[in-house]
Design a protein around this motif. Sequence first.
Motif, PDB file in Angstrom:
ATOM      1  N   SER A  36      35.983  44.921  45.902  1.00  0.00           N
ATOM      2  CA  SER A  36      35.296  45.553  44.781  1.00  0.00           C
ATOM      3  C   SER A  36      36.203  45.533  43.565  1.00  0.00           C
ATOM      4  N   VAL A  37      35.576  45.474  42.378  1.00  0.00           N
ATOM      5  CA  VAL A  37      36.311  45.491  41.125  1.00  0.00           C
ATOM      6  C   VAL A  37      35.597  46.459  40.192  1.00  0.00           C
ATOM      7  N   SER A  38      36.383  47.290  39.496  1.00  0.00           N
ATOM      8  CA  SER A  38      35.820  48.214  38.513  1.00  0.00           C
ATOM      9  C   SER A  38      36.863  48.421  37.427  1.00  0.00           C
ATOM     10  N   ASP A  47      30.490  42.804  30.266  1.00  0.00           N
ATOM     11  CA  ASP A  47      29.618  43.426  29.269  1.00  0.00           C
ATOM     12  C   ASP A  47      28.549  44.309  29.903  1.00  0.00           C
ATOM     13  N   VAL A  48      28.980  45.121  30.891  1.00  0.00           N
ATOM     14  CA  VAL A  48      28.095  46.091  31.542  1.00  0.00           C
ATOM     15  C   VAL A  48      28.868  47.406  31.594  1.00  0.00           C
ATOM     16  N   GLU A  49      28.406  48.399  30.846  1.00  0.00           N
ATOM     17  CA  GLU A  49      29.106  49.674  30.777  1.00  0.00           C
ATOM     18  C   GLU A  49      29.216  50.309  32.159  1.00  0.00           C
ATOM     19  N   GLY A  50      30.440  50.726  32.534  1.00  0.00           N
ATOM     20  CA  GLY A  50      30.676  51.393  33.807  1.00  0.00           C
ATOM     21  C   GLY A  50      30.463  50.511  35.023  1.00  0.00           C
ATOM     22  N   ALA A  51      30.570  49.204  34.865  1.00  0.00           N
ATOM     23  CA  ALA A  51      30.256  48.270  35.951  1.00  0.00           C
ATOM     24  C   ALA A  51      31.228  48.385  37.117  1.00  0.00           C
ATOM     25  N   TYR A  70      26.081  44.338  41.693  1.00  0.00           N
ATOM     26  CA  TYR A  70      26.546  45.197  40.604  1.00  0.00           C
ATOM     27  C   TYR A  70      25.975  46.606  40.693  1.00  0.00           C
ATOM     28  N   ASP A  71      26.809  47.562  40.281  1.00  0.00           N
ATOM     29  CA  ASP A  71      26.361  48.930  40.057  1.00  0.00           C
ATOM     30  C   ASP A  71      26.848  49.278  38.659  1.00  0.00           C
TER      31      ASP A  71
END
Length: 139
Positions: A36-38, A47-51, A70-71
């Motif tokens: 996982s990566v965050s 370019d996804v806020e809080g991805a 993605y979350d």
Amino acid sequence: MTELSAHHFGVTVTDLDRAVEFYRDVLGLDVLNRFSVSGEAFSTGVDVEGAIGNFAHLDAGSARVELVEYDPAGENRDTERVNQPGAKHLGIAVDDLDGFYEKLPSDVETLSEPQTTASGTRILFLRDPEGNLVEVLEA
């Protein structure tokens, strides 16, 4: 000039476990790793806020197939057709296309039976559990 080489082919999915099962069990790709990566740099980069990205890398010979869930998830899209601008597909080579086709589980959607094109290439298009197109060709 920098030399380019294929590293991976990315496929976004809504259910990573189901996708891994398909690419591993149906297509025969080995799982190399899952991670996982965050964080801010990742969110900015995609370019996804809080991805948060949950990834699986699978061995496809000279490149990897990268499955990512993605979350937060994006909005659903209509199923793509291969002739739509922007359409994409993953190409996988097999030695025996007819043998591969005969062993497909009955719930795998194919666009047709294996076909031999005018160029002599034998092809079969199918959809993964997310509706993504996968071309299987005889090499």
